[in-house]
Design a protein around this motif. Structure first.
Motif, short mmCIF file in Angstrom:
data_model
loop_
_atom_site.label_atom_id
_atom_site.label_comp_id
_atom_site.label_asym_id
_atom_site.label_seq_id
_atom_site.Cartn_x
_atom_site.Cartn_y
_atom_site.Cartn_z
N UNK A 53 -12.11 -26.05 -18.75
CA UNK A 53 -12.83 -27.28 -19.12
C UNK A 53 -14.07 -27.48 -18.25
N UNK A 54 -14.22 -26.65 -17.21
CA UNK A 54 -15.37 -26.77 -16.33
C UNK A 54 -15.20 -27.83 -15.25
N UNK A 55 -14.00 -28.37 -15.10
CA UNK A 55 -13.76 -29.40 -14.10
C UNK A 55 -13.47 -28.82 -12.72
N UNK A 56 -13.04 -27.56 -12.68
CA UNK A 56 -12.74 -26.89 -11.43
C UNK A 56 -13.50 -25.57 -11.40
N UNK A 57 -14.37 -25.44 -10.41
CA UNK A 57 -15.21 -24.26 -10.29
C UNK A 57 -14.37 -23.05 -9.89
N UNK A 58 -14.56 -21.93 -10.58
CA UNK A 58 -13.78 -20.72 -10.29
C UNK A 58 -14.64 -19.48 -10.49
N UNK A 59 -14.17 -18.38 -9.91
CA UNK A 59 -14.82 -17.08 -10.05
C UNK A 59 -13.85 -16.18 -10.78
N UNK A 60 -14.36 -15.41 -11.70
CA UNK A 60 -13.49 -14.51 -12.45
C UNK A 60 -13.61 -13.09 -11.88
N UNK A 61 -12.46 -12.52 -11.53
CA UNK A 61 -12.38 -11.14 -11.07
C UNK A 61 -11.54 -10.38 -12.08
N UNK A 62 -12.19 -9.62 -12.93
CA UNK A 62 -11.44 -8.91 -13.97
C UNK A 62 -10.79 -9.91 -14.90
N UNK A 63 -9.47 -9.87 -14.96
CA UNK A 63 -8.74 -10.78 -15.85
C UNK A 63 -8.17 -11.99 -15.12
N UNK A 64 -8.43 -12.11 -13.83
CA UNK A 64 -7.87 -13.23 -13.07
C UNK A 64 -8.97 -14.11 -12.51
N UNK A 65 -8.59 -15.30 -12.11
CA UNK A 65 -9.53 -16.26 -11.54
C UNK A 65 -9.21 -16.49 -10.07
N UNK A 66 -10.25 -16.78 -9.30
CA UNK A 66 -10.10 -17.22 -7.93
C UNK A 66 -10.91 -18.50 -7.78
N UNK A 67 -10.35 -19.44 -7.04
CA UNK A 67 -10.97 -20.75 -6.88
C UNK A 67 -11.34 -20.94 -5.42
N UNK A 68 -12.56 -21.38 -5.17
CA UNK A 68 -12.98 -21.64 -3.80
C UNK A 68 -12.17 -22.81 -3.26
N UNK A 69 -11.74 -22.66 -2.02
CA UNK A 69 -10.96 -23.72 -1.38
C UNK A 69 -11.75 -25.03 -1.38
N UNK A 70 -13.04 -24.94 -1.16
CA UNK A 70 -13.89 -26.12 -1.17
C UNK A 70 -13.96 -26.79 -2.53
N UNK A 71 -13.86 -26.00 -3.59
CA UNK A 71 -13.88 -26.55 -4.94
C UNK A 71 -12.63 -27.38 -5.20
N UNK A 72 -11.50 -26.92 -4.67
CA UNK A 72 -10.25 -27.67 -4.82
C UNK A 72 -10.36 -28.98 -4.06
N UNK A 73 -10.86 -28.93 -2.82
CA UNK A 73 -11.04 -30.14 -2.02
C UNK A 73 -11.97 -31.13 -2.73
N UNK A 74 -13.08 -30.63 -3.26
CA UNK A 74 -14.04 -31.50 -3.94
C UNK A 74 -13.42 -32.13 -5.18
N UNK A 75 -12.68 -31.35 -5.95
CA UNK A 75 -12.04 -31.88 -7.15
C UNK A 75 -11.05 -32.99 -6.79
N UNK A 76 -10.24 -32.75 -5.76
CA UNK A 76 -9.25 -33.76 -5.37
C UNK A 76 -9.92 -35.02 -4.83
#
Length: 76
Positions: A45-68
């Motif tokens: 939905x674009x609410x949580x910033x993430x990076x795609x590596x192949x078929x999986x996603x990784x989320x920056x720790x700072x993005x989780x903090x900002x979302x919360x």
């Protein structure tokens, strides 16, 4: 800004990523105490910033903090 060429409207992030801690979707779900599917929904939905590596996603720790931080609201 959404990248129309990327799948599901996921946009690439820029900048220096050398000192960034990335979390897996499962780790984000554990921190937020939600299901992995809920994390995937936030990413797509674009609410949580993430990076795609192949078929999986990784989320920056700072993005989780900002979302919360943005998600808190006053009750009462």
């Amino acid at each position: 800004m959404v990248d129309k060429t990327a799948p599901s409207g996921v946009r690439p992030i820029g900048g220096n990523l050398t000192n960034v801690n990335f979390l897996t979707v499962a780790e984000v779900a554990a921190v937020m105490r939600v299901s992995k599917m809920s994390v995937y929904r936030l990413i797509h939905a674009g609410e949580l910033e993430a990076v795609r590596f192949g078929r999986s996603f990784r989320v920056k720790e700072g993005a989780v903090d900002a979302y919360l931080k943005e998600s808190f609201y006053e009750t009462g």
